[in-house]
Enzyme design. Structure first.
Site, PDB file in Angstrom:
ATOM      1  CG  HIS A  72      39.366  48.369  38.810  1.00  0.00           C
ATOM      2  ND1 HIS A  72      38.446  49.404  38.317  1.00  0.00           N
ATOM      3  CD2 HIS A  72      39.641  47.549  37.823  1.00  0.00           C
ATOM      4  CE1 HIS A  72      38.507  49.247  36.957  1.00  0.00           C
ATOM      5  NE2 HIS A  72      39.014  48.043  36.646  1.00  0.00           N
ATOM      6  CG  HIS A  76      38.986  43.011  38.167  1.00  0.00           C
ATOM      7  ND1 HIS A  76      38.327  42.499  36.943  1.00  0.00           N
ATOM      8  CD2 HIS A  76      40.078  43.579  37.704  1.00  0.00           C
ATOM      9  CE1 HIS A  76      39.013  43.111  36.101  1.00  0.00           C
ATOM     10  NE2 HIS A  76      39.967  43.616  36.314  1.00  0.00           N
ATOM     11  CG  HIS A 112      45.287  43.051  35.686  1.00  0.00           C
ATOM     12  ND1 HIS A 112      44.631  42.194  36.467  1.00  0.00           N
ATOM     13  CD2 HIS A 112      44.393  43.785  35.208  1.00  0.00           C
ATOM     14  CE1 HIS A 112      43.375  42.368  36.291  1.00  0.00           C
ATOM     15  NE2 HIS A 112      43.139  43.630  35.651  1.00  0.00           N
ATOM     16  CG  ASP A 113      43.085  46.223  37.279  1.00  0.00           C
ATOM     17  OD1 ASP A 113      42.245  45.594  36.672  1.00  0.00           O
ATOM     18  OD2 ASP A 113      44.124  47.259  36.841  1.00  0.00           O
ATOM     19  CG  ASP A 240      41.327  43.619  32.313  1.00  0.00           C
ATOM     20  OD1 ASP A 240      41.978  44.567  32.168  1.00  0.00           O
ATOM     21  OD2 ASP A 240      40.902  43.449  33.412  1.00  0.00           O
ATOM     22  CD  GLN A 291      28.119  47.186  30.260  1.00  0.00           C
ATOM     23  OE1 GLN A 291      28.586  46.419  29.889  1.00  0.00           O
ATOM     24  NE2 GLN A 291      28.718  48.385  30.981  1.00  0.00           N
ATOM     25  CG  PHE A 294      32.274  48.195  27.014  1.00  0.00           C
ATOM     26  CD1 PHE A 294      32.471  47.236  27.848  1.00  0.00           C
ATOM     27  CD2 PHE A 294      33.466  48.852  26.387  1.00  0.00           C
ATOM     28  CE1 PHE A 294      33.372  46.637  28.467  1.00  0.00           C
ATOM     29  CE2 PHE A 294      34.715  48.320  27.196  1.00  0.00           C
ATOM     30  CZ  PHE A 294      34.746  47.262  28.094  1.00  0.00           C
TER      31      PHE A 294
HETATM   32  C1  LIG Z   1      30.805  45.269  32.886  1.00  0.00           C
HETATM   33  C2  LIG Z   1      32.349  45.135  32.257  1.00  0.00           C
HETATM   34  O1  LIG Z   1      32.510  44.784  31.192  1.00  0.00           O
HETATM   35  C3  LIG Z   1      33.287  46.070  33.028  1.00  0.00           C
HETATM   36  C4  LIG Z   1      34.709  46.319  32.441  1.00  0.00           C
HETATM   37  C5  LIG Z   1      35.210  47.469  32.901  1.00  0.00           C
HETATM   38  O2  LIG Z   1      34.247  48.465  32.323  1.00  0.00           O
HETATM   39  C6  LIG Z   1      34.829  49.096  31.344  1.00  0.00           C
HETATM   40  N1  LIG Z   1      36.222  49.195  31.308  1.00  0.00           N
HETATM   41  C7  LIG Z   1      36.721  50.148  30.311  1.00  0.00           C
HETATM   42  O3  LIG Z   1      38.123  50.052  30.293  1.00  0.00           O
HETATM   43  C8  LIG Z   1      38.665  49.330  31.140  1.00  0.00           C
HETATM   44  C9  LIG Z   1      38.754  47.995  30.754  1.00  0.00           C
HETATM   45  C10 LIG Z   1      39.763  47.231  31.669  1.00  0.00           C
HETATM   46  C11 LIG Z   1      40.302  47.928  32.840  1.00  0.00           C
HETATM   47  C12 LIG Z   1      40.037  49.403  33.120  1.00  0.00           C
HETATM   48  C13 LIG Z   1      39.442  49.957  32.169  1.00  0.00           C
HETATM   49  C14 LIG Z   1      40.818  49.435  34.242  1.00  0.00           C
HETATM   50  O4  LIG Z   1      41.474  48.413  34.778  1.00  0.00           O
HETATM   51  B1  LIG Z   1      41.271  47.241  34.148  1.00  0.00           B
HETATM   52  O5  LIG Z   1      42.390  46.736  33.636  1.00  0.00           O
HETATM   53  O6  LIG Z   1      40.291  46.366  34.593  1.00  0.00           O
HETATM   54  C15 LIG Z   1      36.102  50.888  29.468  1.00  0.00           C
HETATM   55 CL1  LIG Z   1      36.524  51.831  28.176  1.00  0.00          CL
HETATM   56  C16 LIG Z   1      34.524  50.705  29.587  1.00  0.00           C
HETATM   57  C17 LIG Z   1      33.911  50.009  30.501  1.00  0.00           C
HETATM   58  C18 LIG Z   1      32.304  49.977  30.572  1.00  0.00           C
HETATM   59  N2  LIG Z   1      31.384  49.564  30.838  1.00  0.00           N
HETATM   60 MG   LIG Z   2      43.660  47.772  34.876  1.00  0.00          MG
HETATM   61 ZN   LIG Z   3      41.436  44.455  35.156  1.00  0.00          ZN
END
Ligand SMILES: CC(=O)CCCOc1nc(Oc2ccc3c(c2)CO[B-]3(O)O)c(Cl)cc1C#N
Ligand SMILES: [Mg+2]
Ligand SMILES: [Zn+2]
Length: 332
Positions: A72, A76, A112-113, A240, A291, A294
């Site tokens: 973050h 990002h 946003h972050d 995001d 992953q 998710f």
């Molecule tokens: C490889 C990815 O895709 C990473 C995305 C972030 O990885 C996760 N993020 C999650 O939830 C949030 C998603 C967005 C944000 C945040 C948390 C806090 O700030 B943010 O706005 O960037 C959950 Cl629940 C799981 C993963 C996993 N892996």
């Molecule tokens: Mg966030």
């Molecule tokens: Zn974000």
């Protein structure tokens, strides 16, 4: 370096832009470079009589308020800002949003972050953090980023929106708050609940319009600002959660970063005797499974809804999600 950065900025409209290259060739000013390039390209500096110097001052200050955490950080924010810029270029939205709404959407993505400490809302709540106290355990990080971003605007030489009317400033603030609060994952369920029926109503209106006079292309026309903001809310949430829609070489760099961040939080939870949050225990981590889970539970369903609305414009994102998920399945 400038030449290489200029070359990269020529690809500002491309989904495949390598934001890590932008960060390296901009002396770690990817957010400032991306935002300034987009503002120039969209003529927002003229439209809103923005002082270029104040815009740069704000962007550099905003960028410096992103912390040096693995995921973050300001890269990002630059990544999400460039992503929403590309989504706004989809032909379906050619006549959908006002310049002020576009300004608000880009601003929301950039901020946003900001000042994200690299731990989750739940961690801040569980550890009785000052921020959880301040925001009553409700969208703690999202409220904090908004407050920090708008505080920076009060600085005279950073107030790049000084020439907006009071009404325009009110609308920009209202839309940015709405969009950033919607990036709180606890709102994901609500977004998924409404997205299906909302998009069906838009498609119904769209084909009616195209039947009535064939001159309009397939662009979505939304008469209510409320509906346009709902679409922008979804769009920022998609941006995001866009890492799995990128090329594998980019996606895996983001996975490494988020896992670093989650595992560091897990280390702090372990040493504090707290329960270790999901995906945060480096000793039992199954990164591939995490992953795949998710993508299947969150990212793919969201992007499928989005791709349906703007068909055929987001097929590349769906294809990348699918091939990336399969790659992780082969890793097991
Ligand atoms: C490889 C990815 O895709 C990473 C995305 C972030 O990885 C996760 N993020 C999650 O939830 C949030 C998603 C967005 C944000 C945040 C948390 C806090 O700030 B943010 O706005 O960037 C959950 Cl629940 C799981 C993963 C996993 N892996
Ligand atoms: Mg966030
Ligand atoms: Zn974000």
């Amino acid at each position: 370096h400038e030449a290489k950065l200029a070359e990269l900025m020529d690809n500002i409209d491309a989904w495949g832009l390598n934001i890590f290259d932008v960060h390296n060739y901009s002396q770690s000013h990817s957010l400032t470079s991306v935002m300034y390039t987009i503002f120039k390209k969209r003529n927002l500096i003229e439209t809103f009589r923005i002082s270029p110097q104040k815009l740069i001052n704000y962007l550099v200050t905003l960028e410096s308020h992103y912390l040096d955490v693995p995921y973050h950080c300001s890269i990002h924010a630059a990544d999400v800002t460039q992503a929403i810029h590309v989504l706004l270029l989809i032909p379906s939205f050619e006549n959908t949003f006002t310049d002020l709404e576009i300004l608000a959407a880009l601003f929301a993505a950039a901020i946003h972050d900001v000042d994200h400490p690299g731990v989750t809302n739940q961690y801040l709540i569980n550890s009785d953090n000052e921020l959880a106290l301040m925001y009553n355990d409700t969208s703690v990080l999202e409220n904090h980023s908004l407050a920090v971003a708008f505080k920076l605007l009060q600085n005279e030489d950073c107030d790049f929106i000084e020439n907006l009317s009071d009404e325009q400033r009110k609308i920009l603030r209202q839309i940015s708050i709405d969009m950033v609060l919607a990036t709180d994952m606890s709102k994901h369920g609500a977004i998924m609940q409404t997205i299906q029926s909302f998009h069906q109503s838009l498609k119904a209106k769209q084909c009616k319009d195209s039947n009535s006079n064939s001159s309009t292309n397939d662009s979505l026309v939304l008469t209510e600002q409320k509906e346009r903001v709902q679409l922008l809310r979804e769009m920022l949430h998609c941006a995001d959660l866009s890492n799995p829609t990128k090329h594998l070489s980019i996606y895996t760099q983001w996975v490494d970063r988020i896992m670093d961040e989650f595992h560091y939080q897990g280390d702090r939870e372990r040493s504090a005797g707290m329960p270790i949050s999901p995906m945060c225990n480096r000793r039992t981590a199954d990164i591939e499974m995490a992953q795949i889970g998710f993508i299947q539970a969150i990212v793919e369903p969201l992007w499928q809804m989005w791709a349906q609305l703007v068909y055929p414009h987001c097929q590349q994102m769906l294809d990348n999600i699918d091939s990336n998920r399969q790659w992780y399945e082969y890793q097991i």
